[in-house]
Design an enzyme around this catalytic site. Structure first.
Site, mmCIF file in Angstrom:
data_model
loop_
_atom_site.group_PDB
_atom_site.id
_atom_site.type_symbol
_atom_site.label_atom_id
_atom_site.label_comp_id
_atom_site.label_asym_id
_atom_site.label_seq_id
_atom_site.Cartn_x
_atom_site.Cartn_y
_atom_site.Cartn_z
ATOM 1 N N LYS A 111 17.606 -82.111 16.474
ATOM 2 C CA LYS A 111 18.335 -82.809 16.483
ATOM 3 C C LYS A 111 19.837 -83.009 16.293
ATOM 4 C CE LYS A 111 15.751 -86.517 16.180
ATOM 5 N NZ LYS A 111 15.627 -87.827 17.194
ATOM 6 N N LYS A 194 3.586 -86.398 32.854
ATOM 7 C CA LYS A 194 3.372 -87.231 30.922
ATOM 8 C C LYS A 194 4.087 -89.240 31.734
ATOM 9 C CE LYS A 194 4.645 -87.623 26.436
ATOM 10 N NZ LYS A 194 5.230 -88.764 26.456
ATOM 11 N N LYS A 197 8.709 -92.466 26.973
ATOM 12 C CA LYS A 197 9.924 -93.155 26.420
ATOM 13 C C LYS A 197 10.792 -92.689 27.761
ATOM 14 C CE LYS A 197 9.172 -94.979 22.822
ATOM 15 N NZ LYS A 197 8.197 -94.489 21.942
HETATM 16 P P1 ADP Z 1 6.854 -91.165 23.683
HETATM 17 O O1 ADP Z 1 6.740 -89.861 24.565
HETATM 18 O O2 ADP Z 1 6.993 -92.395 24.652
HETATM 19 O O3 ADP Z 1 8.801 -91.527 22.971
HETATM 20 P P2 ADP Z 1 5.629 -90.935 21.760
HETATM 21 O O4 ADP Z 1 6.411 -89.758 21.609
HETATM 22 O O5 ADP Z 1 6.603 -92.371 20.722
HETATM 23 O O6 ADP Z 1 5.749 -91.512 22.819
HETATM 24 O O7 ADP Z 1 3.913 -91.273 21.317
HETATM 25 C C1 ADP Z 1 3.733 -92.266 20.497
HETATM 26 C C2 ADP Z 1 1.666 -91.565 20.254
HETATM 27 O O8 ADP Z 1 1.343 -91.905 21.774
HETATM 28 C C3 ADP Z 1 2.053 -89.842 20.118
HETATM 29 O O9 ADP Z 1 0.504 -90.511 19.313
HETATM 30 C C4 ADP Z 1 1.905 -89.498 21.706
HETATM 31 O O10 ADP Z 1 0.631 -88.627 21.650
HETATM 32 C C5 ADP Z 1 1.621 -90.651 22.118
HETATM 33 N N1 ADP Z 1 1.684 -90.440 23.748
HETATM 34 C C6 ADP Z 1 2.619 -90.587 24.319
HETATM 35 N N2 ADP Z 1 2.887 -90.833 25.830
HETATM 36 C C7 ADP Z 1 1.584 -90.404 25.924
HETATM 37 C C8 ADP Z 1 1.206 -89.934 27.178
HETATM 38 N N3 ADP Z 1 1.896 -90.165 28.575
HETATM 39 N N4 ADP Z 1 -0.377 -89.874 27.636
HETATM 40 C C9 ADP Z 1 -0.992 -89.680 26.310
HETATM 41 N N5 ADP Z 1 -0.265 -90.123 24.558
HETATM 42 C C10 ADP Z 1 0.551 -90.155 24.564
#
Ligand code: ADP
Ligand code: TRP
Length: 329
Positions: A111, A194, A197
């Site tokens: 950050k 992956k 977001k």
């Molecule tokens: P993002 O990566 O979209 O910002 P987050 O970090 O908010 O998503 O993830 C929230 C939850 O969803 C976490 O437990 C993360 O491990 C799971 N997650 C996010 N993207 C994936 C993915 N592509 N495959 C599997 N699990 C995921």
């Protein structure tokens, strides 16, 4: 019965990665453990969300989680700021959290690097607040992804330190829970490893059929295999991985056989994949809309959730105050 705690940041909408990678496991888990799931709105304040949008984001996250299958009759679902005991515990634990260790946290350093203009104390104390979310219910397990493991290590360190300083055996060592073999990683359709977001390649639970079809049809492909059983390039393997997750086994097999026989038509495969994603998403999307249209339902859920969460939080705070020497007259 084991106690499980997990926090959900109220940022944006849920995509297939969140659903298959995390939420589906939460939905299963809620029947096997005493689960507390909360929307981490205090945490989201570290990045200064617009006050106009914060409540809407919390409502949205809640509606999506309920629509995806979290059951307020089974799990305790609440909003973090409805349980101010968490903030009190965070204050008390911060007395034994050292600036040096907080500054060394990977998420904090990131950050600082990305937003040097907003290095606030809330950000520095993020791990203390997170430890408080977990320890307020004395959780045995915390289902989190790899990126949160350091925070969990710090939670255990704070718990151990508290126990040692005060000569008690009060806080447990909360362990990460990673669902063993069942952890599903959802790849992106843009050829990347992956879906996420920040990767900007999400297929969202709230996307319309048309948007889903468009996103899937744009998936990156190649010229197709030129000899039987040729190894797949990553973007193609990604399409197959998503198909394996959302489609019936025989659909997946059908296209895999076509690939191995060099007869694959990616256009047909994508059309099928889009329809199968739509089948998964439609009931959830309908429930999201329904939940949002039922005025008062979310209010009922979070009110009951906070009440239940309070039972365990009050018990913890009574003990912690007593242990630290804060006693009633
Ligand atoms: P993002 O990566 O979209 O910002 P987050 O970090 O908010 O998503 O993830 C929230 C939850 O969803 C976490 O437990 C993360 O491990 C799971 N997650 C996010 N993207 C994936 C993915 N592509 N495959 C599997 N699990 C995921
Ligand atoms: N830090 C977590 C995240 O970014 C969210 C979170 C806050 C959390 N408090 C928690 C997760 C307690 C598990 C337990 O995803």
């Amino acid at each position: 019965m084991k106690t499980v705690v997990s926090g959900i940041r109220p940022t944006g909408q849920l995509h297939l990665g969140n659903y298959f990678g995390a939420l589906k496991n939460f939905v299963k888990m809620q029947h096997d453990a005493r689960c507390y799931f909360f929307i981490a709105d205090y945490h989201s304040l570290t990045t200064h969300p617009d006050p106009e949008h914060l409540h809407g984001n919390v409502q949205n996250a809640l509606a999506e989680y309920l629509a995806a299958g979290l059951d307020p009759e089974v799990a305790t679902i609440y909003v973090q700021s409805d349980l101010p005991q968490t903030a009190e515990l965070s204050l008390l634990l911060s007395m034994h959290a050292y600036i040096g260790e907080l500054e060394r946290t990977a998420s904090f350093k990131e950050k600082v690097r990305k937003h040097p203009e907003n290095v606030n104390a809330g950000l520095l104390c993020y791990p203390v607040l997170m430890a408080s979310d977990i320890l307020i219910h004395r959780a045995d397990f915390v289902p989190v992804g790899k990126d949160q493991e350091q925070h969990l290590e710090m939670t255990r360190k704070f718990a151990r330190r508290f126990n040692t300083i005060y000569g008690v055996d009060y806080f447990p060592e909360s362990m990460p829970y990673n669902f063993g073999q069942e952890l599903t990683k959802v790849p992106g359709l843009d050829g990347s490893g992956k879906m996420g977001k920040s990767e900007g390649n999400g297929i969202y639970l709230a996307d319309t059929d048309e948007v889903i079809r468009k996103k899937v049809m744009k998936a990156v492909t190649d010229q197709g295999p030129t000899e039987p059983n040729q190894p797949m390039a990553e973007p193609i393997a990604n399409i197959f991985t998503i198909m394996k997750i959302v489609s019936p086994e025989d659909t997946y097999r059908f296209f895999l056989d076509k690939y191995n026989a060099c007869e694959i038509r990616y256009g047909d495969m994508k059309k099928q994949l889009a329809e199968d994603i739509i089948k998964v998403v439609t009931p959830i999307r309908d429930r999201i809309a329904e939940i949002k249209s039922r005025q008062g339902y979310l209010h009922e859920v979070v009110t009951a959730g906070a009440e239940r969460a309070r039972l365990s939080a009050d018990e913890t705070m009574r003990a912690v105050r007593e242990i630290m020497g804060i006693k009633p007259f």
